[in-house]
Design a protein around this motif. Structure first.
Motif, short mmCIF file in Angstrom:
data_model
loop_
_atom_site.label_atom_id
_atom_site.label_comp_id
_atom_site.label_asym_id
_atom_site.label_seq_id
_atom_site.Cartn_x
_atom_site.Cartn_y
_atom_site.Cartn_z
N LEU A 21 22.07 -22.66 57.43
CA LEU A 21 20.73 -22.95 56.89
C LEU A 21 20.63 -22.62 55.41
CD1 LEU A 21 18.56 -21.46 59.78
CD2 LEU A 21 18.66 -23.87 59.18
N PRO A 24 19.50 -25.89 50.49
CA PRO A 24 18.33 -26.76 50.62
C PRO A 24 18.64 -28.15 51.18
CG PRO A 24 18.80 -26.23 48.30
CD PRO A 24 19.59 -25.30 49.14
N ALA A 25 19.82 -28.68 50.89
CA ALA A 25 20.18 -29.99 51.45
C ALA A 25 20.25 -29.90 52.97
CB ALA A 25 21.51 -30.44 50.88
N ILE A 27 18.77 -27.64 54.89
CA ILE A 27 17.41 -27.44 55.40
C ILE A 27 16.72 -28.80 55.52
CG2 ILE A 27 15.10 -26.55 54.80
CD1 ILE A 27 16.90 -24.33 55.69
N SER A 28 16.85 -29.58 54.48
CA SER A 28 16.26 -30.91 54.42
C SER A 28 16.74 -31.78 55.59
CB SER A 28 16.66 -31.53 53.09
OG SER A 28 15.70 -32.40 52.62
N LEU A 30 18.03 -30.77 58.46
CA LEU A 30 17.56 -30.23 59.74
C LEU A 30 16.08 -30.51 59.97
CD1 LEU A 30 19.54 -26.86 59.67
CD2 LEU A 30 19.92 -28.78 61.23
N GLU A 31 15.29 -30.43 58.91
CA GLU A 31 13.87 -30.75 59.03
C GLU A 31 13.69 -32.20 59.48
OE1 GLU A 31 11.73 -27.74 55.81
OE2 GLU A 31 11.99 -29.85 55.33
#
Lengths: 98, 98
Positions: A21, A24-25, A27-28, A30-31
Motif C-alpha cells: 500500500l 500512491p499509484a 493506493i489509486s 486498489l481504490e
DNA sequence: TTTATATTTCGCAAAAATACGAAATGAATT
DNA sequence: AATTCATTTCGTATTTTTGCGAAATATAAA
C-alpha cells in the motif's frame, strides 16, 4: 550475546501488505478495484500519471503481495481484488489500530 | 498528450503511512508503543533483532511519517504514539478497507 | 497473412531503503 | 575533569524500488 526475538509471522505479513500500500499509484489502483470490483489495466492507466510499463510493475507487485489477482480476457487482462487476502489485511490493520 | 490526473492528498498521505508500516521492525515498534503508551529506545532495542543504530533510523522514519514522537528525558528518549496522526492513519486505512 | 490492440518483459539508470560498526553527542555521576 | 550511559549521526555497502522507452508477446480483426 542475547538471542533477539524474531519477528512474528503476523508482523511480517502486515509489513508486507503495508509495503504494498506504500505508493500512491498502488493506493489509486486498489481504490479503483474496490469501487468497481474489476478493471482492465488500460482503464487504470488512464487515471494514473505513470507510464504503462510502470503501471504494469505496480500491478505485478500487488499481485505478488496477494492483494489483487489477474484474469486473462484476451486481448485484455482483468484485475480484481483478492478478497481472501484483502480481508486478512483488513483484519491485521484493524488490529494494530485498535 | 492527455493530462493525467494527479494523486489526491489523501492517496499520498495514506501511501506515506502505509510505507511507514512497511517493515516488520517498524510494526514491532508501533505495536509496543500502542500497548505500553511510551517506551525508551533501549527497551525496544532488546526486543528487535537489529543493531541499535538501525533501530534509531527506523525511529527517525516513524517520527518523520508523524506516527510517533520523541521526548528527551536525559539520558534517555521517550517515544510515544502521535495520537492525532495515528487516528488520521486509522481512518484512512479504515476507509480503503471499507 | 498482415495489422491492430492490450499488456508485459527487458535493459537500463537513478533514487531510496536497509543494515552495520565506529565515532560523536549530550547530560548525569563520580 | 573524567567517566558513564543512552542514543544518534556518519560513512559505507548492498539491495530494493521506481521509472522510462523499446521490444516482445499473444490474441483478434481485416
Amino acid at each position: 550475546m542475547l538471542k533477539k526475538i524474531e519477528y512474528t509471522e503476523q508482523q511480517k505479513k502486515l509489513a508486507l501488505y503495508a509495503k504494498a500500500l506504500g505508493h500512491p499509484a498502488r493506493i489509486s489502483i486498489l481504490e479503483k478495484l474496490t469501487l468497481s470490483s474489476c478493471c482492465y489495466s488500460g482503464d487504470i492507466a488512464e487515471e494514473i500519471p505513470i507510464a504503462r510499463s510502470t503501471l504494469s510493475q505496480h500491478l505485478k507487485e500487488l499481485k505478488i503481495s496477494g492483494l489483487i489477482q489477474g484474469e486473462i480476457e484476451p486481448p485484455k487482462i482483468k484485475y480484481c481484488i483478492n478478497h481472501k487476502n484483502w480481508n486478512t489485511a483488513k483484519k491485521l490493520f484493524a488490529e494494530i489500530f485498535k
